[in-house]
Design an enzyme around this catalytic site. Structure first.
Site, PDB file in Angstrom:
ATOM      1  N   LYS A 251     -12.494  25.184  14.951  1.00  0.00           N
ATOM      2  CA  LYS A 251     -12.644  25.950  13.704  1.00  0.00           C
ATOM      3  C   LYS A 251     -14.100  26.366  13.532  1.00  0.00           C
ATOM      4  CE  LYS A 251      -9.133  23.585  10.878  1.00  0.00           C
ATOM      5  NZ  LYS A 251      -8.251  24.732  10.634  1.00  0.00           N
TER       6      LYS A 251
ATOM      7  N   ARG B 146       1.839  20.596  12.675  1.00  0.00           N
ATOM      8  CA  ARG B 146       3.274  20.760  12.954  1.00  0.00           C
ATOM      9  C   ARG B 146       3.683  19.964  14.182  1.00  0.00           C
ATOM     10  NH1 ARG B 146       2.740  27.172  13.506  1.00  0.00           N
ATOM     11  NH2 ARG B 146       1.128  26.692  11.990  1.00  0.00           N
TER      12      ARG B 146
HETATM   13  N1  BES Z   1      -5.208  22.007   8.490  1.00  0.00           N
HETATM   14  C1  BES Z   1      -5.060  23.368   8.853  1.00  0.00           C
HETATM   15  C2  BES Z   1      -4.520  24.227   7.740  1.00  0.00           C
HETATM   16  C3  BES Z   1      -5.380  24.451   6.545  1.00  0.00           C
HETATM   17  C4  BES Z   1      -6.555  25.187   6.637  1.00  0.00           C
HETATM   18  C5  BES Z   1      -4.970  23.998   5.319  1.00  0.00           C
HETATM   19  C6  BES Z   1      -7.303  25.416   5.510  1.00  0.00           C
HETATM   20  C7  BES Z   1      -5.713  24.230   4.195  1.00  0.00           C
HETATM   21  C8  BES Z   1      -6.892  24.931   4.300  1.00  0.00           C
HETATM   22  C9  BES Z   1      -4.072  23.500   9.998  1.00  0.00           C
HETATM   23  O1  BES Z   1      -4.076  22.461  10.911  1.00  0.00           O
HETATM   24  C10 BES Z   1      -4.439  24.745  10.737  1.00  0.00           C
HETATM   25  O2  BES Z   1      -5.507  24.804  11.265  1.00  0.00           O
HETATM   26  N2  BES Z   1      -3.541  25.723  10.744  1.00  0.00           N
HETATM   27  C11 BES Z   1      -3.789  26.968  11.392  1.00  0.00           C
HETATM   28  C12 BES Z   1      -2.545  27.366  12.144  1.00  0.00           C
HETATM   29  C13 BES Z   1      -2.742  28.509  13.113  1.00  0.00           C
HETATM   30  C14 BES Z   1      -3.653  28.097  14.236  1.00  0.00           C
HETATM   31  C15 BES Z   1      -1.396  28.922  13.662  1.00  0.00           C
HETATM   32  C16 BES Z   1      -4.140  27.997  10.323  1.00  0.00           C
HETATM   33  O3  BES Z   1      -3.590  27.939   9.224  1.00  0.00           O
HETATM   34  O4  BES Z   1      -4.997  28.835  10.605  1.00  0.00           O
HETATM   35 MN    MN Z   2      -5.543  22.706  12.407  1.00  0.00          MN
END
Ligand code: BES
Ligand code: MN
Ligand code: ZN
Length: 460
Positions: free
Chosen positions: A240, A314
């Site tokens: 990230k 997931r």
């Molecule tokens: N923990 C994050 C989701 C998240 C981000 C929740 C910011 C609340 C605030 C999750 O693990 C994630 O990174 N999801 C990705 C999925 C994508 C890579 C398909 C997302 O939401 O960008």
């Molecule tokens: Mn994530």
């Protein structure tokens, strides 16, 4: 969290009078001339959220005025009185007249008294409230205590809230209510067939695990709760950016809220057989980290291609849901901070929920509204299911395109639950970005109070 309710008789409790724009002129007339002059000198106009402390002739606090919305306002914040603990000096107070909903107002008062004080002396307000007539203060104490457990767990930074510490917190809840407790740790996850939980968690020096708590009479219907326990989400190798990583201590918010809900259920001794499963990992970066385009088996037998290591929640939920489904619970609920897309769609205060059970959907929506713990239904939109297709495996964890991200996450999880299981999935945010009445900034308890109401109606 210690109770804020004053249950002994306290005739000297300071009255809080709720005023609206339209009731203010009449209430002003009823004040003593001194108090009326004081209010006028302060240009008090009964704006929602505005507070005026009125002195008596002896200079002591005689009365508090607090503005709330008129009954016909476009939006009434039933938690408004939750800002009072932060506005009032130390003391004992009572409601002099009824706010729109006295129970929710008193609950907001309790929830609004919370401050996170682990690392410095908390400026927790010492403001106590005589419970309004007909309100079950003991019930509100139980709800607030559980909600503040969730907040504490989320607010605790990752260096003090890794998978092991999350396990310890779950164990503490289990011991408090006499629940059975177990956990599958490290390589044992592979032996016990949890390949996805292991793959996500293996790069961290803080060992991944699957935490389990069981409580209640085996003759009662089984309700299983599954919570995402990602103790920090760097994104893995698909790292990230710093702005997105900043808040990722909250990525165990699903686990925290599942524990809060479990505590509410056990504390109220609901007539159900409770099972809680928390896959707890840190999504870290190291030489042995799982990679984009890796393919893993899963507990369910489906193979999963990794499209993005940041879609890790997931993955761990998939194995936990498959395990949960094996003993056929009457109701299977999972929650987690799964997608940024949920926040884009509905914002931080309104988590989406998903289910194919129409009666359950209606009950969830009704309970959420009744408890001022808002939730909004989104669809398990079958036409998008093919977006999960992979060229080499049964499915891919991160569909390209980026459309409908919260929906495609829900569809991914749906593959790991039998179609006959009554299943509810929630994509929560678990965080209040800036303080609102009854909701201090930081970790938040979301969905647990709404779901507690649903469970107490069904299994009370
Ligand atoms: N923990 C994050 C989701 C998240 C981000 C929740 C910011 C609340 C605030 C999750 O693990 C994630 O990174 N999801 C990705 C999925 C994508 C890579 C398909 C997302 O939401 O960008
Ligand atoms: Mn994530
Ligand atoms: Zn995550």
């Amino acid at each position: 969290m210690p109770s804020i309710f004053e249950t002994s008789s306290t005739p000297s409790a300071v009255p809080i009078t709720f005023v609206t724009k339209s009731s203010w002129p009449g209430i002003k007339e009823s004040l003593s001339p001194e108090a009326r002059n004081f209010a006028e000198a302060n240009v008090y106009a009964a704006k929602p959220g505005s507070c005026l402390i009125l002195p008596g002739s002896d200079g002591r606090i005689a009365q508090v005025l607090f503005g709330i919305e008129d009954a016909d306002a476009r939006h009434r914040d039933l938690f408004r009185p939750g800002s009072l603990p932060g506005l009032l000096p130390t003391g004992i107070y009572r409601f002099a007249n009824a706010p729109h909903d006295a129970r929710l107002a008193a609950l907001a008062f309790a929830l609004g008294s919370y401050r996170f004080g682990r690392y410095r002396k908390a400026e927790e307000p010492d403001v106590r409230l005589v419970p309004p007539d007909g309100v079950d203060a003991a019930e509100l104490d139980r709800l607030a205590d559980a909600a503040c457990l969730a907040r504490d767990l989320v607010n605790t930074p990752s260096n003090d809230m890794g998978p092991e510490e999350l396990e310890a917190a779950a164990k503490q809840v289990a011991e408090r209510f006499g629940a059975r407790f177990s956990s599958i740790v490290g390589d044992e996850l592979l032996q016990q067939n949890h390949p996805l939980i292991h793959a996500v968690g293996r790069a961290s020096t803080r060992t991944p695990r699957l935490i389990e708590l069981n409580w209640g009479d085996a003759d009662h219907p089984k309700v299983t709760l599954v919570g995402k326990g990602v103790c920090f989400d760097t994104g893995g190798l698909d790292l990230k950016p710093s702005s997105s990583m900043l808040l990722m201590k909250k990525d165990m918010g699903g686990a925290a809220n599942v524990l809060a809900l479990a505590q509410m259920v056990m504390d109220a001794k609901l007539k159900l057989q409770l099972r809680v499963l928390i896959p707890a990992v840190e999504n870290a970066v190291a030489g042995n980290a799982f990679r984009p385009m890796d393919v893993f088996p899963s507990r369910k037998g489906l193979t999963v291609e990794i499209g993005n290591t940041d879609a890790e929640g997931r993955l761990i939920l998939a194995d936990a849901l498959a395990l949960a489904d094996e003993d056929k619970p009457e109701l299977l609920i999972d929650m987690g901070t799964l997608t940024g897309a949920a926040r884009v769609a509905l914002g931080p205060e309104l988590p989406p929920f998903y289910t194919n059970d129409e009666a359950l959907a209606a009950d969830v929506a009704r309970c959420a509204a009744a408890e001022n713990d808002p939730l909004w239904r989104m669809p398990l939109w079958a036409p998008y299911d093919s977006w999960l297709d992979s060229k080499v495996a049964t499915l891919n964890n991160a569909p390209s395109g980026g459309f409908a991200g919260s929906i495609t996450c829900a569809l991914f999880l749906q593959r790991f639950v039998e179609p006959t299981t009554r299943w509810l999935h929630l994509d929560i945010f678990a965080w209040t970005p800036s303080a609102k009445p009854g909701r201090p900034e930081g970790g938040e308890c979301q969905a647990a109070r709404a779901l507690y109401k649903l469970l107490s109606e069904r299994y009370g």
